[in-house]
Design a protein around this motif. Structure first.
Motif, PDB file in Angstrom:
ATOM      1  N   SER A 131      38.658  -1.283  58.311  1.00  0.00           N
ATOM      2  CA  SER A 131      38.901  -2.074  57.109  1.00  0.00           C
ATOM      3  C   SER A 131      40.385  -2.208  56.854  1.00  0.00           C
ATOM      4  O   SER A 131      41.168  -1.283  57.089  1.00  0.00           O
ATOM      5  N   ASP A 134      40.384  -6.705  52.142  1.00  0.00           N
ATOM      6  CA  ASP A 134      39.012  -7.183  51.979  1.00  0.00           C
ATOM      7  C   ASP A 134      38.355  -7.556  53.319  1.00  0.00           C
ATOM      8  O   ASP A 134      37.263  -8.093  53.346  1.00  0.00           O
ATOM      9  N   SER A 136      36.663  -6.321  56.856  1.00  0.00           N
ATOM     10  CA  SER A 136      36.088  -5.184  57.586  1.00  0.00           C
ATOM     11  C   SER A 136      35.508  -5.693  58.902  1.00  0.00           C
ATOM     12  O   SER A 136      34.950  -6.789  58.973  1.00  0.00           O
ATOM     13  N   ARG A 146      34.657 -10.743  55.318  1.00  0.00           N
ATOM     14  CA  ARG A 146      35.708 -10.873  54.309  1.00  0.00           C
ATOM     15  C   ARG A 146      35.030 -11.476  53.088  1.00  0.00           C
ATOM     16  O   ARG A 146      34.474 -12.565  53.165  1.00  0.00           O
TER      17      ARG A 146
END
Length: 158
Positions: A131, A134, A136, A146
């Motif tokens: 991550s 926002d 990952s 996202r």
């Protein structure tokens, strides 16, 4: 004990592989049709799938593609087939197979490849998603997220 799904429609080969893998301490579920392999993969937890390509009901390539689309890349898949041209091998790997062996094969090599795939799978399954802010990225599913947007990184269509 590691559990393997063997999808092979040639009875003599299936018997040989099944007995051999069991002698190495693996638990083996055996099917002779691709559609049966797909059903088993959905209903059970396996550590590895061995798929022949040419099977009735559904090809091993189709089983592998569906598996990758629906469950990601956590389960190692080894294609075990008589189709041995470079084009065949490339198709198998592009369908999502982690490895590819051509029949006839040396059983000790098959076991070595299975063990290598199982070693990689353990570390792969244990990897936490990465991550940054926002964004990952999940290596096990090959998906990036996202906010409310998810992208499958295993396809070329981003």
């Amino acid at each position: 004990m590691k559990r393997i799904l063997l999808a092979e429609d040639e009875e003599n080969i299936a018997d040989f592989v099944c007995r051999g893998l069991e002698s190495f301490g693996f638990e083996v579920d055996r099917v002779s049709r691709g559609d049966e392999a797909w059903e088993k993969l959905q209903a059970n937890d396996y550590d590895l799938a061995l798929l022949d390509i040419r099977m009735p009901g559904m090809t091993g390539l189709d089983v592998c593609r569906r598996l990758r689309e629906q469950q990601g890349y956590a389960l190692p898949v080894l294609m075990l087939t008589a189709l041995g041209t470079t084009d065949d091998i490339v198709l198998g790997l592009q369908a999502g197979a982690d490895d590819y062996m051509v029949k006839p094969f040396k059983f000790t090599e098959l076991v070595a490849r299975i063990n290598a795939l199982l070693r990689r799978a353990v570390s792969y399954r244990q990897a936490a998603p990465l991550s940054c802010g926002d964004l990952s990225i999940n290596a096990a599913t090959h998906k990036a997220r996202r906010q409310d947007t998810e992208v499958d990184l295993s396809t070329k269509e981003y």
